[in-house]
Design a protein around this motif. Structure first.
Motif, PDB file in Angstrom:
ATOM      1  N   GLU A   1       0.837  -1.204   0.000  1.00  0.00           N
ATOM      2  CA  GLU A   1       0.000   0.000   0.000  1.00  0.00           C
ATOM      3  C   GLU A   1       0.871   1.253   0.000  1.00  0.00           C
ATOM      4  O   GLU A   1       0.540   2.253  -0.631  1.00  0.00           O
ATOM      5  CB  GLU A   1      -0.923   0.021   1.224  1.00  0.00           C
ATOM      6  CG  GLU A   1      -1.871  -1.141   1.316  1.00  0.00           C
ATOM      7  CD  GLU A   1      -1.248  -2.353   2.007  1.00  0.00           C
ATOM      8  OE1 GLU A   1      -0.292  -2.201   2.787  1.00  0.00           O
ATOM      9  OE2 GLU A   1      -1.720  -3.464   1.741  1.00  0.00           O
TER      10      GLU A   1
ATOM     11  N   THR B   1       2.763   1.740  -3.509  1.00  0.00           N
ATOM     12  CA  THR B   1       1.913   2.192  -4.618  1.00  0.00           C
ATOM     13  C   THR B   1       1.273   3.558  -4.374  1.00  0.00           C
ATOM     14  O   THR B   1       0.492   4.018  -5.212  1.00  0.00           O
ATOM     15  CB  THR B   1       0.805   1.148  -4.893  1.00  0.00           C
ATOM     16  OG1 THR B   1       0.048   0.930  -3.690  1.00  0.00           O
ATOM     17  CG2 THR B   1       1.398  -0.160  -5.374  1.00  0.00           C
ATOM     18  N   ARG B   2       1.625   4.195  -3.264  1.00  0.00           N
ATOM     19  CA  ARG B   2       1.109   5.547  -3.017  1.00  0.00           C
ATOM     20  C   ARG B   2       1.630   6.517  -4.074  1.00  0.00           C
ATOM     21  O   ARG B   2       2.784   6.431  -4.497  1.00  0.00           O
ATOM     22  CB  ARG B   2       1.539   6.037  -1.632  1.00  0.00           C
ATOM     23  CG  ARG B   2       0.725   5.469  -0.511  1.00  0.00           C
ATOM     24  CD  ARG B   2       1.194   5.875   0.854  1.00  0.00           C
ATOM     25  NE  ARG B   2       1.601   7.279   0.983  1.00  0.00           N
ATOM     26  CZ  ARG B   2       1.876   7.849   2.146  1.00  0.00           C
ATOM     27  NH1 ARG B   2       1.792   7.160   3.284  1.00  0.00           N
ATOM     28  NH2 ARG B   2       2.258   9.110   2.205  1.00  0.00           N
TER      29      ARG B   2
END
Length: 74
Positions: free
Chosen positions: A3, A6-7
């Motif tokens: 998470e 992929t920010r």
């Protein structure tokens, strides 16, 4: 962890760093071949890989910093 990787802010920072550092490293390592027009396919592959190194370093650094901050705030 995926998470964080992929920010958008992490990816944009990594792309900016890869662009700046990758260009400098490509010029240092292959500038003579680029200038004289003697780049080979293998040289271009090496240039692409050269951009991957600062991208990975920046991404890992950002992920570790964000995880540390998240652990501190909890």
């Amino acid at each position: 962890m995926i998470e964080i990787v992929t920010r958008t802010d992490v990816l944009l920072r990594a792309l900016k760093m890869a662009s700046i550092v990758g260009i400098v490293l490509a010029i240092i390592n292959h500038g003579d071949h680029i200038f004289f027009g003697t780049m080979t396919f293998t040289n271009w592959i090496k240039v692409i890989i050269t951009f991957c190194v600062p991208f990975c370093v920046s991404t890992i650094s950002s992920v570790l910093a964000i995880r540390r901050e998240q652990n501190i705030s909890h």
